[in-house]
Design an enzyme around this catalytic site. Structure first.
Site, short mmCIF file in Angstrom:
data_model
loop_
_atom_site.label_atom_id
_atom_site.label_comp_id
_atom_site.label_asym_id
_atom_site.label_seq_id
_atom_site.Cartn_x
_atom_site.Cartn_y
_atom_site.Cartn_z
N CYS A 75 -0.25 3.73 10.57
CA CYS A 75 0.37 4.85 9.85
C CYS A 75 1.01 5.79 10.85
O CYS A 75 0.32 6.34 11.72
CB CYS A 75 -0.65 5.61 9.01
SG CYS A 75 0.12 7.06 8.24
N LYS A 100 -2.68 -4.55 9.29
CA LYS A 100 -1.27 -4.17 9.10
C LYS A 100 -0.69 -3.65 10.40
O LYS A 100 -1.22 -2.72 11.00
CB LYS A 100 -1.14 -3.11 8.01
CG LYS A 100 0.32 -2.82 7.64
CD LYS A 100 0.44 -2.12 6.31
CE LYS A 100 1.88 -2.04 5.84
NZ LYS A 100 1.99 -1.41 4.51
N ASN A 139 9.14 8.71 4.81
CA ASN A 139 8.02 9.41 4.19
C ASN A 139 7.03 9.85 5.24
O ASN A 139 6.87 9.20 6.27
CB ASN A 139 7.33 8.53 3.13
CG ASN A 139 6.26 7.64 3.73
OD1 ASN A 139 5.15 8.09 4.02
ND2 ASN A 139 6.59 6.39 3.95
N LEU A 189 -1.36 10.23 4.49
CA LEU A 189 -2.56 9.55 3.95
C LEU A 189 -3.30 10.36 2.90
O LEU A 189 -4.53 10.31 2.80
CB LEU A 189 -3.53 9.17 5.09
CG LEU A 189 -3.01 8.20 6.16
CD1 LEU A 189 -4.09 7.95 7.20
CD2 LEU A 189 -2.58 6.87 5.54
N SER A 214 0.82 -1.21 0.00
CA SER A 214 0.00 0.00 0.00
C SER A 214 0.86 1.27 0.00
O SER A 214 1.88 1.35 0.66
CB SER A 214 -0.90 0.01 1.23
OG SER A 214 -1.66 1.20 1.26
N THR A 229 6.05 1.10 8.38
CA THR A 229 7.35 1.79 8.52
C THR A 229 7.69 2.07 9.99
O THR A 229 6.82 2.03 10.86
CB THR A 229 7.31 3.12 7.77
OG1 THR A 229 6.21 3.88 8.27
CG2 THR A 229 7.15 2.91 6.27
N GLY A 238 8.74 -5.17 4.04
CA GLY A 238 9.81 -4.36 4.65
C GLY A 238 11.12 -4.47 3.90
O GLY A 238 11.89 -5.40 4.12
#
Lengths: 316, 310
Positions: B133, B169, B72, B76, B24, B197, B251
């Site tokens: 996120c 996730k 990053n 979203l 994603s 991340t 990853g």
């Protein structure tokens, strides 16, 4: 206004280095040769479009060739591609040649200096939307600062080609902090300068050019945008006959946009953003824009919606 | 006689042609990627996060490169549910890969609303619940670090997705990822994807400011791969294996070798993220190279590899 040029046949291609020549303390000119599908894809590359180069596998120069301020940067292993516009695109039989003008500024451009004839480079492109060339303008003013020169050199060639002969006059304005940061190969002699031709790269297209440096080490002592404002002040041409194209530091672009707005002149600016991909996947390269002239703001993508924007659209 | 290698995968009841997904946020809604590869060679495809309303995302700079990685903080940014249905779903309907929609939101109700509205869409095989996120202040990771919150949001969305597969996730930025994995599975998750991340920062030493406008961002790329492999192995051993829950390993994967490491560590399938930015067609090559590896190692069915770590 004529159609904006963007290419749908973008892709990933292997280019072969035909030359990589140092032209100043920190400046180089690199020529890439494309054949096959790459040659076809890049033959229509428009001024202001860009390509993404993979330099991650390119070797570093020897330790003594690394400028002191880049010693630490040289230690870094790079991962992402780097975006570049071209200064010129030519064809010869079934090959397409693209010329880049680059400044050694970090770990990727440092590696780029070691590319030599015959080396292979992976290139993604052509990407983004370039400058559009209106068919109803009589004069084009090209305003660059620092490393904003490359796409405007390419544009200078296109504007002065027979195809756009309706353009009566093209004038280039090039500024930098100091003389050594001007990415040109020397300057023309006094007589040429008095005639208004300072920069050989523009003079070769018969284009007048003005220089300015912040410290006065070359050309006008001050900002290039002052030269632009002065020139526009002297001009008796109607605003609708003029178009301004600009590429360079954002603070300069903001000033150019302001001048254009005050005089109601059409102006296209080439924006720069950090990009991870250049193809619309990562959404990193947001440019804050006005939504259809309203006060509402929207983020556009520098890579897909730009990098060239109408200056009225961008919120600086 | 030519050997036939079966690299198809049963992923929580979904038949995948191969174990390779695009992760994603790194593959848009498939249209951008289609210029560079045949997206139908993918096993699975995970959309960029979709929220109920469009999101403009964070100010720039949104990315910065680091050693063998990147940070990053996109925030979203996405076109919102309505536009997604109108503009992107028709593209995804044509895909042969299993399409997962990554769902994000600021409240549980928002997640539920997105999942519910898409639950009857034939083009969609399942959902990936983004509770990890690191780049939005409200929602995102705040749901993914507390086991009770993970349970609450997972069970609410599970109810909304109906017959579709729900994958959760996970964030690696937690004390014990297995605790979070267990909470998700107990609340009804059909699959787990890990890792998202790592929250990280890069400082500009000239200005003494963080480079990213959001100050922090999520670290991805080859730099995180060994940690991700370890976490996949840990979750596989401690949670997923005994419950028969498939793991999507994500990853820093750039090559088939990287992908196979994850599979050996316990992943049933793998997600390719940052590598798409550098080589947009890399997933097609990874699929081919996984086949070659299986051939060379005389592995008839890739299932044999999952969790085969000695």
């Amino acid at each position: 206004m004529s159609e904006r040029c963007s290419s749908s046949d973008k892709g990933m291609f292997e280019a072969i280095v035909s030359s990589n020549r140092q032209i100043g303390q920190r400046f180089y000119r690199l020529i890439l040769e494309f054949s096959g599908d790459g040659a076809i894809a890049f033959v229509n590359f428009q001024p202001g479009q860009f390509a993404e180069l993979d330099l991650s596998g390119t070797a570093l120069p020897s330790a003594e060739a690394i400028p002191e301020d880049l010693h630490d940067a040289a230690e870094r292993k790079i991962l992402l591609r780097r975006p570049f516009s071209f200064t010129d695109v030519t064809t010869n039989r079934d090959k397409t040649f693209a010329e880049l003008l680059y400044c050694v500024a970090g770990p990727a451009t440092l590696r780029m200096t070691t590319l030599s004839a015959g080396d292979s480079v992976s290139v993604i492109g052509p990407l983004g939307n370039g400058f559009s060339v209106p068919d109803d303008k009589k004069i084009a003013l090209l305003v660059t600062g620092g490393m904003g020169v490359p796409p405007l050199l390419h544009l200078a060639k296109v504007l002065t080609a027979d195809l756009h002969a309706t353009m009566i006059e093209v004038i280039a304005f090039a500024g930098a902090k100091t003389e050594t940061e001007l990415p040109f190969e020397g300057r023309l002699d006094e007589i040429s300068q008095q005639l208004g031709f300072s920069i050989p790269e523009f003079a070769m297209y018969g284009i007048e050019s003005l220089l300015a440096t912040d410290d006065g080490s070359a050309g006008y002592h001050g900002f290039i945008t002052d030269c632009l404002a002065e020139r526009l002040g002297q001009s008796d041409l109607a605003s609708e006959d003029i178009v301004i194209y600009s590429c360079g530091p954002e603070v300069m672009l903001a000033k150019v946009a302001e001048i254009a707005k005050d005089k109601n002149i059409d102006c296209q600016v080439s924006m720069e953003r950090r990009m991870a991909c250049g193809i619309g996947l990562c959404q990193s390269c947001a440019v804050e824009c006005r939504l259809n002239g309203s006060n509402e703001t929207v983020y556009k993508m520098c890579c897909k919606d730009g990098p060239v924007f109408d200056s009225r659209e961008v919120i600086f | 006689m030519e050997k036939t290698v079966d690299i198809s995968v049963d992923f929580a009841g979904i038949r995948l042609a191969n174990p390779v997904f695009t992760a994603s946020g790194t593959c848009g809604y498939a249209d951008e990627l289609a210029d560079f590869m045949d997206v139908n060679c993918l096993g699975g495809f995970i959309t960029k996060s979709i929220t109920l309303k469009p999101r403009e995302g964070n100010a720039t700079p949104r990315i910065v490169e680091t050693d063998s990685g990147m940070l990053n903080a996109i925030g979203l940014a996405n076109i919102g549910l309505d536009k997604f249905i109108e503009e992107k779903l028709p593209i995804l309907e044509k895909m042969t890969a299993a399409v997962f929609v990554n769902v994000a939101g600021q409240t549980i109700d928002e997640y539920v609303a997105v999942a519910q509205r898409l639950s009857s869409e034939k083009a969609i095989a399942g959902f990936e619940l983004n509770i990890s996120c690191p780049n939005v202040k409200k929602g995102g990771i705040s749901f993914g670090t507390e086991p009770e919150q993970v349970k609450e949001i997972t069970s609410a969305v599970k109810e909304a997705v109906g017959q579709k597969v729900l994958m959760v996730k996970l964030s690696p930025t937690v004390t014990d990822i297995s605790v979070i994995a267990r909470a998700a599975v107990e609340a009804g998750a059909d699959a787990l994807s890990l890792v998202n991340t790592f929250t990280a920062m890069v400082v500009d030493i000239e200005t003494r400011k963080p480079v990213l406008a959001n100050r922090t961002g999520g670290l991805s790329g080859p730099a995180i791969k060994p940690i991700a492999v370890h976490l996949v192995n840990k979750v596989y051993n401690e949670v997923a294996k005994s419950r028969g829950i498939p793991v999507l390993g994500v990853g820093g994967i750039r090559t088939a070798s990287d992908a196979i490491e994850f599979i050996i560590a316990g992943a049933s399938a793998v997600g390719i993220g940052t590598a798409n930015f550098i080589e947009p067609g890399c997933t097609a090559k990874i699929v081919e190279d996984i086949k070659k590896y299986c051939d060379r190692k005389e592995i008839a069915n890739i299932k044999e590899l999952t969790g085969s770590l000695l």
